[in-house]
Structure formats: structure tokens, C-alpha cells
Design an enzyme around this catalytic site. Structure first.
Site, PDB file in Angstrom:
ATOM      1  N   HIS A 267       0.814  -1.217   0.000  1.00 57.02           N
ATOM      2  CA  HIS A 267       0.000   0.000   0.000  1.00 57.02           C
ATOM      3  C   HIS A 267       0.850   1.270   0.000  1.00 57.02           C
ATOM      4  O   HIS A 267       0.317   2.371  -0.122  1.00 57.02           O
ATOM      5  CB  HIS A 267      -0.936   0.013   1.221  1.00 57.02           C
ATOM      6  CG  HIS A 267      -0.233   0.211   2.528  1.00 57.02           C
ATOM      7  ND1 HIS A 267       0.096  -0.826   3.364  1.00 57.02           N
ATOM      8  CD2 HIS A 267       0.211   1.330   3.155  1.00 57.02           C
ATOM      9  CE1 HIS A 267       0.707  -0.353   4.444  1.00 57.02           C
ATOM     10  NE2 HIS A 267       0.779   0.955   4.338  1.00 57.02           N
TER      11      HIS A 267
ATOM     12  N   ASP B 253      -0.364  -7.438   0.838  1.00 54.26           N
ATOM     13  CA  ASP B 253       0.215  -6.121   1.116  1.00 54.26           C
ATOM     14  C   ASP B 253       1.737  -6.188   1.064  1.00 54.26           C
ATOM     15  O   ASP B 253       2.424  -6.121   2.071  1.00 54.26           O
ATOM     16  CB  ASP B 253      -0.249  -5.608   2.481  1.00 54.26           C
ATOM     17  CG  ASP B 253      -0.027  -4.099   2.626  1.00 54.26           C
ATOM     18  OD1 ASP B 253       0.491  -3.489   1.679  1.00 54.26           O
ATOM     19  OD2 ASP B 253      -0.375  -3.550   3.684  1.00 54.26           O
TER      20      ASP B 253
ATOM     21  N   GLY C  30       4.033   5.844   9.195  1.00 59.84           N
ATOM     22  CA  GLY C  30       5.443   5.893   8.806  1.00 59.84           C
ATOM     23  C   GLY C  30       6.143   4.573   9.029  1.00 59.84           C
ATOM     24  O   GLY C  30       7.216   4.331   8.483  1.00 59.84           O
TER      25      GLY C  30
ATOM     26  N   SER D 263       4.861   1.668   8.156  1.00 61.69           N
ATOM     27  CA  SER D 263       4.451   0.718   7.124  1.00 61.69           C
ATOM     28  C   SER D 263       5.646   0.155   6.365  1.00 61.69           C
ATOM     29  O   SER D 263       6.547   0.890   5.968  1.00 61.69           O
ATOM     30  CB  SER D 263       3.509   1.397   6.127  1.00 61.69           C
ATOM     31  OG  SER D 263       2.185   1.333   6.548  1.00 61.69           O
TER      32      SER D 263
ATOM     33  N   SER E   7       1.893  -3.937   7.892  1.00 65.72           N
ATOM     34  CA  SER E   7       0.788  -3.577   7.007  1.00 65.72           C
ATOM     35  C   SER E   7      -0.021  -2.427   7.589  1.00 65.72           C
ATOM     36  O   SER E   7      -0.090  -1.347   7.022  1.00 65.72           O
ATOM     37  CB  SER E   7      -0.117  -4.785   6.759  1.00 65.72           C
ATOM     38  OG  SER E   7      -1.267  -4.426   6.027  1.00 65.72           O
TER      39      SER E   7
END
Length: 458
Positions: free
Chosen positions: A207, A237, A318, A320, A335
Site C-alpha cells: 500500500h 500487502d 510511517g 508501514s 501492514s
């Protein structure tokens, strides 16, 4: 006298040129010998073997109609949920602890299939709770009372083993790591370095940005990391960022945990419920917690993602794409989730093994503390099977030098004493000097010849 001086100069020049050739050859040899060795890489399959986790192996052997998952208890023992006494005896014989339950894995998966078939409600998530033998459905603060009531009716129709829970915060992807990476799509964290044998990549969350997104290590867009070349979101993801220079550089098998420190990554595996894990991100740094469920589904506003690892490790925007690991074993990339690192929350991770399998790449692992190749260690549960999960550690430490090879131009590469360029330049200069002295001598001989014959013939 003048001719004697010229001969001396020519001889000195030739000797210097020959010495330059020898020096240049030595420099090239040392540079080649000193080239950083290509990092070792382990295929995802080494982690997916059932033998890597005793509980997973037993579940696979006994079947989903007689078992309902496995986990690690507070004492570090492997526990397997079973539905009959014969299966319990097999578990005991294997050295694990059986737990009799009413519903099998088939029953639990049937319930999640029914939930998946119901109208999608953003802000909800569900996962299999092996320890309580239930399916847990969670709804965040964005889910309306009406939607929650309708989903509760679906759960009631499944049976009494679907537990409904409201949770604070919102289920969001953590867009915005070990190391921060930035693009026009937002800010994420680098996960693990991987390779296809020809090029190196950063494995991060899907994402974070669509294919074609260009990533930088600074907010001014001067230090390019690379470009997103593939991935999957929603559904899964994960994504791959191809390094701009093709290689990850020194320290490719290390993930940052803050203060210039890192953890050597030596293998890849799937986690176990109850396992203590660590997560690193560019926003909140190193955090630890426990795996609470596997095969979780989250209905993000952007779409539904399934097959995730659920944990009580906190995360913030941040983080992710940042790495999740334990004992130096790569487990997942961040995720999303709910909450933050002040109040706590639930965080979900994309399993690394699944991403590697679908992308056709291998994890780059770090050399050992002695500089030799690290032996892949895809079995964290074997380590944790002998000790309590709380005794787990992130892994052996190593210095962090960043996620980018040192930026350089062709000139700086040639001037870098660690490269073969300086040696080649010395060799080239020496060859030019040899050719020049030979040409000068030939030219002087021709002139002397002409003077001699012009004097002879008057």
C-alpha cells in the site's frame, strides 16, 4: 654529454613506467580481492518446511479436521489444539502438549468464509484465536452501529464461537523501518533486502505506493533509493522496490533498530501464535510484543487484505513496510492496524514467506559475526521451544550504514581506492609513458641518422 643525459632520462622513464605497471596490477588485484562479497540469500522454501515449527508439522500431518492450530505457551512449550484423543496421543508422542477443543480448523475457516461472503464493512477485521478456539471479529470506531448490528447477526448465524469485540482507534495502513523512504505517494519504512540473483530489491508494504513510484532516502529527492516494480494490494500487502544502482550495498542483511544499531537477519520463517516478536519502524523505532493470531483479515478503507499476522506490537504512521523479526529471523512487513505506541493497539503484518514465494525472490541474509556466511536459521520455534517466549531477542547486533550504496559519479568511482579504477589509471599512464619513451627514442634515432648521412654526403 647531452646525449648521455638523454639516455639516462629515457632509462629512468622506462623504469618508472615498468614500476607503474607493476604497481597498477597490484592495486587492481587488491581491489578485486577486497570487493565486498555478494550477500548470501536464502530461498523462501527453507522457511516453509513443516519441520521448522513442531506445531505446524503436527497440524499438517494430523489434518485440519482433527486439529485447530498450534501456539507457544508462556513456558515455551508447543501446544496443539486437537479434536479427538487419538490425535492427542500423537501430539504427546511428538513431545508437544495437546489441548482438546470442540471445533476443528475446518469449522473455524468455514466461519471466516461466511464473514468474507457478507457485505464488506471497512474498519472491521477478524482472525482465528487458536487458544480460545474462536473466531474474533473486531470493529473500530469508524464502524456505524447499524453496520455492527448487521455483522453481529451474521456472526450469530454462524454459531456461538464467533466473538465480537469493539476496538479503539481505526484500522488504517501505516503509510507514512527500519529506514525511512519517501515518495510522492507518502512515507514508509524499508523492510528487508531481497534478490532475484541479478538485481537487489527492498521488500516493503504494497500500500506504500503503486508500480512506478520513485523512492528517496531524503526529503529533498537527492538520494534515490529506487522504483517500485511490482507488488500486490489490496488482497495482499507487499511490493518490491528495485535499487537504482542494482545492488543493496554493504549491510544488506541488517535491519536498523535505532541509534546506529541493527540486527543481523539470518533466515526467514512463519511465526507461531504466542511467539515473542520485534518490529522496527522509522517512526516508532524498535518495539516488541506477541503474535496473537494468524491468517487474519482486515477491511481497510482502501480494500481487504487477508492472510496477515496479527500481533499486539504497536505501530504508527510511517512504520508501514518496516520489518518484523525474532532471533534474527525475518517474519513479516508492517501492514497496518489500530492504536499507537502510547496507548497500544493491534498491528497486522504481511508474512514474508508468502511475499517471497509470489514475487520469486530470495531474502538476503547477513554474514556471521566473524565475517563468514551466516547459516540460515529458519526455525525460531525450535529455539523458543526450549525457553519461555519472553527470553527471545531481536537477534545479534551489527552496525547500520544505511539503505543506499554511497552515491558517486564515474570520476569518484575511479578515484575511490576501494575500486579497481585507480589501478587501471596507473596502468594506463604507465603504458602511455612506455609508448612515449619508445616514440621519442625512435624520433631521436631518425634525427641522428639524418645528421650522420647529411654530414657524410657533404
Amino acid at each position: 654529454m647531452r646525449h648521455a643525459r638523454r639516455r639516462v632520462v629515457r632509462r629512468v622513464t622506462r623504469l618508472a613506467a615498468v614500476g607503474g605497471l607493476l604497481l597498477g596490477a597490484t592495486m587492481v588485484t587488491h581491489a578485486v580481492a577486497g570487493e565486498p562479497r555478494v550477500p548470501d540469500a536464502v530461498p523462501y522454501a527453507t522457511a516453509g518446511e513443516a519441520g521448522a515449527r513442531p506445531g505446524a508439522g503436527l497440524v499438517a500431518r494430523l489434518g485440519t479436521s482433527r486439529t485447530a492450530g498450534s501456539w507457544t505457551d508462556a513456558e515455551g512449550r508447543t501446544v496443539v489444539a486437537v479434536t479427538d484423543e487419538a490425535a492427542a496421543e500423537d501430539v504427546r508422542a511428538a513431545g508437544a502438549e495437546p489441548r482438546r477443543v470442540e471445533r476443528s480448523m475446518d469449522d473455524l475457516r468455514s466461519a471466516t468464509a461466511t464473514l468474507r461472503a457478507a457485505p464488506r464493512v471497512p474498519g472491521t477485521a477478524w482472525a482465528l484465536d487458536y487458544r480460545s478456539n474462536e473466531v474474533v471479529v473486531r470493529g473500530d470506531s469508524t464502524v456505524s452501529a447499524e453496520d455492527w448490528s448487521e455483522l453481529t447477526e451474521v456472526a450469530d448465524g454462524i454459531g456461538g464461537f464467533v466473538r465480537m469485540e469493539r476496538t479503539g482507534g481505526t484500522f488504517t495502513t501505516r503509510l507514512n523501518g527500519a529506514r525511512p523512504i519517501l515518495s510522492t505517494a507518502g512515507r514508509c519504512s524499508a523492510g528487508f533486502n531481497v534478490t532475484d540473483g541479478e538485481r537487489d530489491f527492498v521488500l516493503t508494504a504494497g500500500h506504500c505506493g503503486p508500480e512506478g513510484s520513485v523512492w528517496f532516502a531524503d526529503d529533498r529527492g537527492r538520494q534515490e533509493v529506487g522504483t517500485t516494480v511490482g507488488g500486490s494490494f489490496p488482497g495482499d500487502d507487499y511490493s518490491l522496490i528495485a535499487y537504482a544502482g542494482g545492488r543493496a550495498g554493504e549491510g544488506a542483511g541488517v535491519v536498523a533498530i535505532g541509534d546506529g544499531r541493527g540486527v543481523r537477519i539470518t533466515g526467514v520463517a512463519d511465526p507461531a501464535v504466542g511467539q515473542r516478536v520485534f518490529r522496527s519502524g522509522s517512526t516508532s523505532g524498535l518495539r516488541d510484543g506477541e503474535v496473537t493470531a494468524l491468517d487474519a483479515t482486515v477491511n481497510y478503507p482502501e480494500g481487504t487484505v487477508s492472510g496477515l499476522i496479527e500481533s499486539d506490537v504497536c505501530a504508527e504512521p510511517g512504520d508501514s513496510g518496516g520489518p518484523m523479526f525474532s532471533e534474527g529471523i525475518a517474519l513479516g512487513v508492517t501492514s497496518g492496524g489500530s492504536g499507537d505506541c502510547r496507548s497500544g493497539g493491534t498491528t497486522y503484518f504481511q508474512p514474508v514467506t508468502k511475499a517471497l514465494a509470489r514475487l520469486g525472490v530470495r531474502l538476503i541474509v547477513a554474514p556471521g559475526a566473524d565475517g563468514g556466511a551466516a547459516a540460515p536459521s529458519p526455525a525460531p520455534s525450535r529455539t523458543q521451544g526450549a525457553v519461555a517466549p519472553d527470553a527471545a531477542s531481536p537477534g545479534s547486533s551489527a552496525p547500520v550504514r544505511g539503505i543506499l550504496p554511497d552515491p558517486s559519479t564515474l570520476l569518484s568511482r575511479l578515484a575511490d581506492p576501494r575500486n579497481v579504477g585507480p589501478g587501471l589509471l596507473v596502468i594506463g599512464g604507465s603504458l602511455v609513458a612506455l609508448v612515449a619513451t619508445r616514440w621519442i627514442r625512435a624520433e631521436q634515432d631518425r634525427k641522428a641518422y639524418r645528421r650522420h648521412y647529411s654530414a657524410t654526403w657533404g
